[in-house]
Design a protein around this motif. Structure first.
Motif, PDB file in Angstrom:
ATOM      1  N   THR A  12       0.841  -1.188   0.000  1.00 43.87           N
ATOM      2  CA  THR A  12       0.000   0.000   0.000  1.00 43.87           C
ATOM      3  C   THR A  12       0.872   1.232   0.000  1.00 43.87           C
ATOM      4  O   THR A  12       2.010   1.222   0.455  1.00 43.87           O
ATOM      5  CB  THR A  12      -0.886   0.048   1.254  1.00 43.87           C
ATOM      6  OG1 THR A  12      -0.139  -0.408   2.367  1.00 43.87           O
ATOM      7  CG2 THR A  12      -2.110  -0.806   1.097  1.00 43.87           C
TER       8      THR A  12
ATOM      9  N   ASP B 269       1.770  -6.303  -4.370  1.00 47.09           N
ATOM     10  CA  ASP B 269       1.629  -6.121  -5.811  1.00 47.09           C
ATOM     11  C   ASP B 269       2.681  -6.909  -6.584  1.00 47.09           C
ATOM     12  O   ASP B 269       2.413  -7.479  -7.649  1.00 47.09           O
ATOM     13  CB  ASP B 269       1.681  -4.633  -6.172  1.00 47.09           C
ATOM     14  CG  ASP B 269       2.969  -3.957  -5.743  1.00 47.09           C
ATOM     15  OD1 ASP B 269       3.580  -4.417  -4.758  1.00 47.09           O
ATOM     16  OD2 ASP B 269       3.360  -2.956  -6.374  1.00 47.09           O
TER      17      ASP B 269
ATOM     18  N   ALA C  26      -7.369  -5.189  -4.731  1.00 46.18           N
ATOM     19  CA  ALA C  26      -6.793  -3.985  -5.332  1.00 46.18           C
ATOM     20  C   ALA C  26      -7.794  -2.843  -5.324  1.00 46.18           C
ATOM     21  O   ALA C  26      -9.012  -3.055  -5.259  1.00 46.18           O
ATOM     22  CB  ALA C  26      -6.350  -4.284  -6.765  1.00 46.18           C
ATOM     23  N   TYR C  27      -7.281  -1.622  -5.412  1.00 48.93           N
ATOM     24  CA  TYR C  27      -8.156  -0.469  -5.565  1.00 48.93           C
ATOM     25  C   TYR C  27      -8.820  -0.511  -6.942  1.00 48.93           C
ATOM     26  O   TYR C  27      -9.965  -0.122  -7.099  1.00 48.93           O
ATOM     27  CB  TYR C  27      -7.368   0.825  -5.391  1.00 48.93           C
ATOM     28  CG  TYR C  27      -6.758   0.954  -4.005  1.00 48.93           C
ATOM     29  CD1 TYR C  27      -7.574   1.091  -2.881  1.00 48.93           C
ATOM     30  CD2 TYR C  27      -5.382   0.931  -3.822  1.00 48.93           C
ATOM     31  CE1 TYR C  27      -7.035   1.192  -1.606  1.00 48.93           C
ATOM     32  CE2 TYR C  27      -4.834   1.040  -2.553  1.00 48.93           C
ATOM     33  CZ  TYR C  27      -5.657   1.163  -1.449  1.00 48.93           C
ATOM     34  OH  TYR C  27      -5.117   1.249  -0.198  1.00 48.93           O
ATOM     35  N   ASP C  28      -8.076  -0.985  -7.938  1.00 53.69           N
ATOM     36  CA  ASP C  28      -8.606  -1.207  -9.286  1.00 53.69           C
ATOM     37  C   ASP C  28      -8.261  -2.645  -9.662  1.00 53.69           C
ATOM     38  O   ASP C  28      -7.118  -2.935 -10.017  1.00 53.69           O
ATOM     39  CB  ASP C  28      -7.980  -0.233 -10.284  1.00 53.69           C
ATOM     40  CG  ASP C  28      -8.446  -0.488 -11.720  1.00 53.69           C
ATOM     41  OD1 ASP C  28      -9.247  -1.418 -11.929  1.00 53.69           O
ATOM     42  OD2 ASP C  28      -8.000   0.243 -12.621  1.00 53.69           O
TER      43      ASP C  28
ATOM     44  N   ASN D 110      -5.926  -3.523 -12.512  1.00 52.20           N
ATOM     45  CA  ASN D 110      -4.590  -2.925 -12.548  1.00 52.20           C
ATOM     46  C   ASN D 110      -3.769  -3.468 -11.386  1.00 52.20           C
ATOM     47  O   ASN D 110      -3.961  -3.069 -10.239  1.00 52.20           O
ATOM     48  CB  ASN D 110      -4.703  -1.398 -12.457  1.00 52.20           C
ATOM     49  CG  ASN D 110      -3.364  -0.694 -12.596  1.00 52.20           C
ATOM     50  OD1 ASN D 110      -2.299  -1.319 -12.573  1.00 52.20           O
ATOM     51  ND2 ASN D 110      -3.409   0.617 -12.733  1.00 52.20           N
TER      52      ASN D 110
ATOM     53  N   SER E 187      -0.905  -2.907 -10.394  1.00 55.74           N
ATOM     54  CA  SER E 187      -0.091  -1.946  -9.644  1.00 55.74           C
ATOM     55  C   SER E 187      -0.851  -1.343  -8.476  1.00 55.74           C
ATOM     56  O   SER E 187      -0.255  -0.722  -7.598  1.00 55.74           O
ATOM     57  CB  SER E 187       0.415  -0.828 -10.570  1.00 55.74           C
ATOM     58  OG  SER E 187      -0.660  -0.008 -11.007  1.00 55.74           O
ATOM     59  N   THR E 188      -2.188  -1.529  -8.443  1.00 59.57           N
ATOM     60  CA  THR E 188      -2.985  -0.987  -7.333  1.00 59.57           C
ATOM     61  C   THR E 188      -3.301  -2.040  -6.273  1.00 59.57           C
ATOM     62  O   THR E 188      -4.073  -1.772  -5.360  1.00 59.57           O
ATOM     63  CB  THR E 188      -4.308  -0.379  -7.848  1.00 59.57           C
ATOM     64  OG1 THR E 188      -5.175  -1.436  -8.326  1.00 59.57           O
ATOM     65  CG2 THR E 188      -4.056   0.606  -8.968  1.00 59.57           C
TER      66      THR E 188
ATOM     67  N   HIS F  93      -3.223  -3.914  -3.010  1.00 54.30           N
ATOM     68  CA  HIS F  93      -2.833  -3.415  -1.696  1.00 54.30           C
ATOM     69  C   HIS F  93      -2.917  -4.477  -0.603  1.00 54.30           C
ATOM     70  O   HIS F  93      -2.551  -4.209   0.539  1.00 54.30           O
ATOM     71  CB  HIS F  93      -3.723  -2.235  -1.286  1.00 54.30           C
ATOM     72  CG  HIS F  93      -5.191  -2.578  -1.216  1.00 54.30           C
ATOM     73  ND1 HIS F  93      -5.768  -3.177  -0.113  1.00 54.30           N
ATOM     74  CD2 HIS F  93      -6.189  -2.421  -2.108  1.00 54.30           C
ATOM     75  CE1 HIS F  93      -7.059  -3.367  -0.327  1.00 54.30           C
ATOM     76  NE2 HIS F  93      -7.349  -2.924  -1.541  1.00 54.30           N
TER      77      HIS F  93
END
Length: 371
Positions: A9, A296, A323-325, A328, A330-331, A333
């Motif tokens: 995060t 991630d 994930a936040y998205d 994706n 890379s998001t 967490h």
């Protein structure tokens, strides 16, 4: 400058991700509410909407006797995409939703991505426009479609697409057609495609149906029981149950002091324990697999299991991500270890400890199979 740490995060406020819980409870009948004996609680779905879904399933056999396989999760999957279960609206005991949920006017102007004109069929009664049409209510019916599928499900002598009970039953009737078996995946896909002729829409709805039904019923298909290295990984993680969450804590050797303080102030360098990716790093180290430190990056290890396949594609011992998205990586967490039956073991957040719990409903981002 923001720096990645712990579970991957960003150093932002540690927000508690909602957990999908299913708690069976009595729902007392009132003059305005369906008299259901048991209705579950599902994070992200207002209780009154969930009651409407259950009520529709109960009443459906009288409307379409030949229909089989209808479940509340099917209706929830549709409503999740169409209106996010009317979240943000007020839902009365009678099921009336205010303010009304109205789609873009379908006048051919291209507003909202629409380029097809639909002539008015209701004089603006349901959709507020007498010059064209627009979808209405939590299930986004066109007034013309509602004329054939609309039902009175709360016994007030009015079939109202802006009423949760009526709309849910109307959607169930529409999906059933002249009599489908919605337990058959092919027929279920056909029913959803009829609702919205888009394969992407069908896939999205099916994904939510799978999540709701699999997590809520506890009948998630888990394949073969955990054996070999998977059993070792799970046993290692379970042995840490109760160890405190520590921001940045944990490594291949076990729990360790956190390397920083969490924004909430509930975790710091004085706490010995694990964060989410520290726990997975330790568990997999017991079978000789060295995972990257952040959640991630752990998604890059082994075989990636896309979120689109749903939790049913996971096997015990797999890493499971949030994930936040969800589209994706890379998001991402958060990471846990899948146990089967819709459950995982994880170090949730500051102020908690390593524990077993249902997979989180929000932000499910698939999994990875390092073994």
């Amino acid at each position: 400058m923001k720096r990645r740490i712990g579970c991957g995060t960003l150093l932002l406020a540690a927000l508690a991700t909602p957990v999908l819980l299913v708690v069976m409870m009595s729902v007392l009948p009132t003059p305005a509410a369906p008299a259901l004996q048991t209705v579950g609680q599902v994070a992200g779905i207002p209780q009154r909407m969930l009651t409407a879904y259950h009520n529709a399933v109960t009443r459906l056999p009288k409307e379409v006797p030949s229909c089989r396989g209808m479940r509340w999760a099917v209706l929830a999957g549709i409503a999740r995409i169409e209106s996010d279960h009317a979240n943000g609206r007020t839902i009365s005991d009678r099921g009336d939703i205010t303010p009304r949920i109205l789609g873009p006017v379908l006048d051919g102007s291209g507003a909202g991505g629409n380029h097809t004109a639909f002539p008015d069929t209701d004089g603006g009664h349901w959709d507020g426009t007498a010059t064209s049409e627009r979808a209405v209510g939590p299930f986004q019916f066109l007034p013309s479609t509602w004329t054939g599928s609309g039902r009175d499900a709360n016994d007030d002598k009015l079939a109202d697409p802006h009423n949760a009970d009526d709309a849910a039953l109307g959607a169930a009737v529409y999906l059933c057609g002249n009599g489908r078996n919605l337990a058959d995946r092919t027929q279920l896909r056909s029913a959803i495609f009829q609702y919205n002729r888009s394969t992407a829409y069908v896939d999205d709805v099916l994904g939510w149906i799978d999540r709701y039904s699999q997590m809520a019923t506890g009948t998630l298909p888990i394949g073969q029981p955990a054996t070999g290295d998977a059993r070792t990984v799970i046993a290692a993680a379970l042995a840490q149950t109760g160890v405190p969450y520590s921001w940045g804590g944990g490594n291949a050797n076990g729990p360790s002091r956190g390397i920083c303080c969490s924004p909430s102030g509930k975790s710091g360098t004085n706490i010995t324990g694990f964060d989410c990716s520290g726990l997975t790093t330790y568990a997999y180290a017991q079978v000789g697999i060295r995972l990257p430190r952040t959640a991630d990056r752990q998604a890059d290890i082994g075989t990636r299991i896309p979120a689109s396949l749903g939790p049913g594609a996971l096997r015990p011992g797999d890493l499971v991500f949030f994930a936040y998205d969800p589209d994706n990586d890379s998001t991402i967490h958060h990471v846990g270890i899948y146990l089967g039956d819709g459950k995982m073991i994880n170090a949730p957040r500051p102020g908690t400890a390593v524990r077993t719990e249902p997979l989180w409903d929000h932000g499910f981002a698939g999994g990875a199979r390092p073994l």
